[in-house]
Design a protein around this motif. Structure first.
Motif, PDB file in Angstrom:
ATOM      1  N   THR A   2       0.865  -1.138   0.028  1.00  0.00           N
ATOM      2  CA  THR A   2       0.153   0.042   0.061  1.00  0.00           C
ATOM      3  C   THR A   2       1.010   1.186  -0.162  1.00  0.00           C
ATOM      4  OG1 THR A   2      -0.044  -0.008   2.381  1.00  0.00           O
ATOM      5  CG2 THR A   2      -1.787  -1.238   1.262  1.00  0.00           C
ATOM      6  N   ASP A   3       0.586   2.342  -0.834  1.00  0.00           N
ATOM      7  CA  ASP A   3       1.114   3.505  -0.453  1.00  0.00           C
ATOM      8  C   ASP A   3       1.132   4.271   0.889  1.00  0.00           C
ATOM      9  OD1 ASP A   3       1.739   3.448  -3.237  1.00  0.00           O
ATOM     10  OD2 ASP A   3      -0.107   4.392  -3.876  1.00  0.00           O
ATOM     11  N   PRO A   4       2.138   5.030   1.151  1.00  0.00           N
ATOM     12  CA  PRO A   4       2.080   5.738   2.231  1.00  0.00           C
ATOM     13  C   PRO A   4       1.076   6.807   2.269  1.00  0.00           C
ATOM     14  CG  PRO A   4       4.332   6.229   1.364  1.00  0.00           C
ATOM     15  CD  PRO A   4       3.557   5.142   0.358  1.00  0.00           C
ATOM     16  N   MET A   5       0.444   6.837   3.660  1.00  0.00           N
ATOM     17  CA  MET A   5      -0.629   7.697   3.604  1.00  0.00           C
ATOM     18  C   MET A   5      -0.014   9.199   3.481  1.00  0.00           C
ATOM     19  SD  MET A   5      -3.686   5.787   5.403  1.00  0.00           S
ATOM     20  CE  MET A   5      -3.479   6.165   7.003  1.00  0.00           C
ATOM     21  N   LEU A  10      -4.036  10.867   7.170  1.00  0.00           N
ATOM     22  CA  LEU A  10      -3.839  10.291   8.613  1.00  0.00           C
ATOM     23  C   LEU A  10      -5.089  10.387   9.604  1.00  0.00           C
ATOM     24  CD1 LEU A  10      -0.207  11.561   9.429  1.00  0.00           C
ATOM     25  CD2 LEU A  10      -0.979   9.223   8.576  1.00  0.00           C
ATOM     26  N   SER A  11      -5.008   9.424  10.335  1.00  0.00           N
ATOM     27  CA  SER A  11      -6.312   9.391  11.305  1.00  0.00           C
ATOM     28  C   SER A  11      -6.020  10.630  12.191  1.00  0.00           C
ATOM     29  CB  SER A  11      -6.261   8.128  11.989  1.00  0.00           C
ATOM     30  OG  SER A  11      -4.946   8.121  12.892  1.00  0.00           O
ATOM     31  N   PRO A  12      -6.922  11.098  12.710  1.00  0.00           N
ATOM     32  CA  PRO A  12      -6.837  12.203  13.748  1.00  0.00           C
ATOM     33  C   PRO A  12      -5.908  11.843  14.913  1.00  0.00           C
ATOM     34  CG  PRO A  12      -9.135  11.827  13.523  1.00  0.00           C
ATOM     35  CD  PRO A  12      -8.258  10.775  12.768  1.00  0.00           C
ATOM     36  N   LEU A  13      -5.800  10.796  15.361  1.00  0.00           N
ATOM     37  CA  LEU A  13      -4.712  10.285  16.470  1.00  0.00           C
ATOM     38  C   LEU A  13      -3.254  10.414  15.794  1.00  0.00           C
ATOM     39  CD1 LEU A  13      -4.386   9.385  19.304  1.00  0.00           C
ATOM     40  CD2 LEU A  13      -4.708   6.987  18.319  1.00  0.00           C
ATOM     41  N   ASP A  14      -3.101   9.994  14.658  1.00  0.00           N
ATOM     42  CA  ASP A  14      -1.804   9.863  14.026  1.00  0.00           C
ATOM     43  C   ASP A  14      -1.604  11.487  13.698  1.00  0.00           C
ATOM     44  OD1 ASP A  14      -1.356   7.473  14.021  1.00  0.00           O
ATOM     45  OD2 ASP A  14      -2.230   6.952  11.930  1.00  0.00           O
ATOM     46  N   GLN A  15      -2.346  12.187  13.351  1.00  0.00           N
ATOM     47  CA  GLN A  15      -2.188  13.612  13.235  1.00  0.00           C
ATOM     48  C   GLN A  15      -1.593  14.439  14.359  1.00  0.00           C
ATOM     49  OE1 GLN A  15      -5.643  15.640  11.273  1.00  0.00           O
ATOM     50  NE2 GLN A  15      -5.059  14.416   9.453  1.00  0.00           N
ATOM     51  N   ILE A  16      -2.261  14.000  15.577  1.00  0.00           N
ATOM     52  CA  ILE A  16      -1.976  14.514  16.945  1.00  0.00           C
ATOM     53  C   ILE A  16      -0.552  14.087  17.314  1.00  0.00           C
ATOM     54  CG2 ILE A  16      -2.500  14.375  19.324  1.00  0.00           C
ATOM     55  CD1 ILE A  16      -5.429  14.126  18.813  1.00  0.00           C
ATOM     56  N   ARG A  17      -0.395  12.786  16.901  1.00  0.00           N
ATOM     57  CA  ARG A  17       1.088  12.315  17.354  1.00  0.00           C
ATOM     58  C   ARG A  17       2.015  12.919  16.470  1.00  0.00           C
ATOM     59  NH1 ARG A  17      -0.821   5.893  17.293  1.00  0.00           N
ATOM     60  NH2 ARG A  17      -1.609   6.043  19.403  1.00  0.00           N
ATOM     61  N   LEU A  18       1.917  13.374  15.385  1.00  0.00           N
ATOM     62  CA  LEU A  18       2.727  13.997  14.448  1.00  0.00           C
ATOM     63  C   LEU A  18       2.973  15.526  15.076  1.00  0.00           C
ATOM     64  CD1 LEU A  18       1.898  13.378  10.564  1.00  0.00           C
ATOM     65  CD2 LEU A  18       3.908  12.854  12.049  1.00  0.00           C
ATOM     66  N   ALA A  19       1.943  16.017  15.470  1.00  0.00           N
ATOM     67  CA  ALA A  19       1.782  17.512  15.971  1.00  0.00           C
ATOM     68  C   ALA A  19       2.693  17.291  17.187  1.00  0.00           C
ATOM     69  CB  ALA A  19       0.594  17.929  16.291  1.00  0.00           C
ATOM     70  N   GLU A  20       2.515  16.282  18.099  1.00  0.00           N
ATOM     71  CA  GLU A  20       3.219  16.153  19.243  1.00  0.00           C
ATOM     72  C   GLU A  20       4.582  16.180  19.136  1.00  0.00           C
ATOM     73  OE1 GLU A  20       1.226  13.032  21.251  1.00  0.00           O
ATOM     74  OE2 GLU A  20       0.130  14.166  22.534  1.00  0.00           O
ATOM     75  N   ALA A  21       5.001  15.438  18.142  1.00  0.00           N
ATOM     76  CA  ALA A  21       6.538  15.048  17.582  1.00  0.00           C
ATOM     77  C   ALA A  21       7.006  16.205  17.400  1.00  0.00           C
ATOM     78  CB  ALA A  21       6.725  13.900  16.632  1.00  0.00           C
TER      79      ALA A  21
END
Length: 121
Positions: A2-5, A10-21
């Motif tokens: 599958t292609d990277p998203m 991204l899911s909202p949780l993954d977006q939050i994790r990216l923002a936190e990082a």
């Protein structure tokens, strides 16, 4: 496979994790900068304190030399005055001694007749 998203996929949780990082990375960078600034300020404070100490030491030594010089000059003046006074007293004492001797001789000669020796029975 599958292609990277993408970020928008991204899911909202993954977006939050990216923002936190990202925020964590910025916080770490800011902390490093502030620690560097504190270290630099401490080093500068040490240098300024050392310079102030050296400057104060130099000024203290200069003042001390001036004070010692003035005290030595005052001591020389006092010694010169004392020597002058001692010389005056010596001259005065010698003059008085000569006068006292002459007076004693006159008294002795006046009390005795001519040709008499002192302490004769």
């Amino acid at each position: 496979m599958t292609d990277p998203m993408s970020a928008t996929e991204l899911s909202p949780l993954d977006q939050i994790r990216l923002a936190e990082a990202e925020i964590t990375r910025k916080v770490v960078t800011a902390r490093e900068k502030s620690e560097n600034a504190v270290t630099e300020a401490q080093a500068q404070a040490v240098l300024l304190k050392k310079q102030a100490h050296e400057s104060g030491t130099r000024e203290g030594q200069i003042r001390n030399k001036k004070t010692v010089s003035r005290a030595e000059e005052e001591a020389r003046t006092i010694v010169e005055h004392a020597l002058s006074l001692a010389a005056d007293l010596r001259r005065s004492g010698q003059s008085r001694m000569n006068s006292a001797i002459q007076e004693a001789v006159s008294i002795v000669l006046g009390l005795m007749g001519e040709g008499e020796m002192p302490n004769e029975p």
